[in-house]
Design an enzyme around this catalytic site. Structure first.
Site, PDB file in Angstrom:
ATOM      1  N   ASP A 209       3.582  -4.890   3.322  1.00  0.00           N
ATOM      2  CA  ASP A 209       2.255  -4.336   3.416  1.00  0.00           C
ATOM      3  C   ASP A 209       1.223  -5.429   3.620  1.00  0.00           C
ATOM      4  O   ASP A 209       0.368  -5.148   3.871  1.00  0.00           O
ATOM      5  CB  ASP A 209       1.753  -3.200   2.517  1.00  0.00           C
ATOM      6  CG  ASP A 209       2.593  -2.001   2.583  1.00  0.00           C
ATOM      7  OD1 ASP A 209       3.333  -1.941   3.495  1.00  0.00           O
ATOM      8  OD2 ASP A 209       2.661  -1.204   1.436  1.00  0.00           O
TER       9      ASP A 209
ATOM     10  N   LYS B 163      -5.153   1.654   0.620  1.00  0.00           N
ATOM     11  CA  LYS B 163      -4.698   2.285   1.721  1.00  0.00           C
ATOM     12  C   LYS B 163      -4.160   3.519   1.484  1.00  0.00           C
ATOM     13  O   LYS B 163      -3.389   3.716   0.355  1.00  0.00           O
ATOM     14  CB  LYS B 163      -4.191   1.350   2.758  1.00  0.00           C
ATOM     15  CG  LYS B 163      -2.689   1.068   2.198  1.00  0.00           C
ATOM     16  CD  LYS B 163      -1.440   1.879   2.622  1.00  0.00           C
ATOM     17  CE  LYS B 163      -0.251   1.559   2.010  1.00  0.00           C
ATOM     18  NZ  LYS B 163       0.660   2.594   1.880  1.00  0.00           N
TER      19      LYS B 163
END
Length: 292
Positions: free
Chosen positions: A138, A12
């Protein structure tokens, strides 16, 4: 029962990363947009006969004995309340470590999905949240929104609001060849803020609107960038290079050290990558992605 599973773990990048002041428990809240991209790790997970055992093999990277995969396995066993079948994990790295691309957290989420399949245990939403909270902030995004591809994220990373991912972004990643450990990056930004300096970021309520606006008008920022550039000049030079190569928007991802530029077309991103590859160790063109 399924005895072997292959899962892909997408990287990401952060569009905007506002780090808020440290809270009492030692954590920071953030305000960011997370976007998965077409750069992945691969996990091949297979059952063994030894209950309660998780062994991770990785030829590409020297992993610590306690890593996000082994932590996920231990948390999984604890949350379900029993030892589960042992597993061997072959990890094939495509995402650089210490690059601010969420590789460890994405590996954890992919492993949890694989472990559900090979163990035959389907976790509830609350169980997944508990496991994610024990492994890393995350992990919430990759577990609950990775398939959507994009989300506005706040809290410590556990508050995730999926948004529609754009399909018109052509992104060049540049790896400066240095690592930026997350803990060290937070220490740097704390000292930066303690000195009275600030990084101006857009309001949280405006992040989705800005994301959907023309890239050339983006005013996203990354709270880590100024302090990290002061400490690791290579990051600043890589960022200058990518902006000079024609990126409509360029910034550092996460707590570094990967920098990225968003280009008007695939051709322009590829051309910039060819130019910058003469100076930087690794340049990769990616697109927004969805989990496989």
């Amino acid at each position: 029962m399924v005895t072997e599973v292959c899962e892909f773990a997408p990287a990401k990048i952060n569009f905007n990363l506002c780090v808020l002041p440290e809270v009492k428990n030692g954590f920071h809240n953030i305000e960011s947009i997370f976007q998965t991209v077409t750069l992945t790790d691969q996990l091949n997970v297979s059952l063994t006969e030894q209950y309660g055992s998780c062994r991770v093999f990785c030829e590409d990277t020297l992993l610590p004995e306690n890593n996000t995969i082994t932590s996920s396995y231990a948390a999984f066993c604890s949350v379900v309340g029993k030892d589960i079948p042992g597993v061997n994990v072959k990890l094939i790295k495509g995402i650089p470590s210490g690059g601010g691309l969420g590789g460890g957290s994405s590996d954890a989420a992919a492993f949890i999905r694989a472990l559900e399949k090979v163990s035959g245990i389907e976790l509830s939403v609350s169980q997944k949240k508990e496991i994610a909270s024990r492994v890393g902030s995350d992990v919430f995004f990759f577990l609950f929104c990775g398939r959507e591809g994009c989300a506005v994220v706040t809290g410590r990373g556990e508050i995730v609001k999926p948004i529609h991912a754009r399909n018109d972004l052509y992104i060049l990643l540049v790896f400066p060849g240095v690592q930026s450990p997350t803990k060290s990056a937070y220490a740097l930004v704390d000292r930066y803020f303690a000195s009275g300096k600030t990084v101006v970021c857009p309001a949280y309520a405006d992040l989705e609107t800005i994301y959907n606006s023309p890239v050339s008008s983006w005013n996203f920022a990354n709270s880590f960038t100024p302090s990290l550039v002061n400490c690791i000049p290579e990051v600043g030079r890589a960022l200058d290079s990518i902006r000079a190569a024609g990126a409509l928007y360029g910034e550092m991802s996460g707590s570094g050290s990967t920098v990225y530029g968003v280009f008007p077309s695939a051709e322009e991103a590829e051309n910039a990558g060819c130019v910058l590859a003469e100076r930087w160790k690794s340049c990769v063109v990616v697109r927004p992605s969805r989990d496989r």
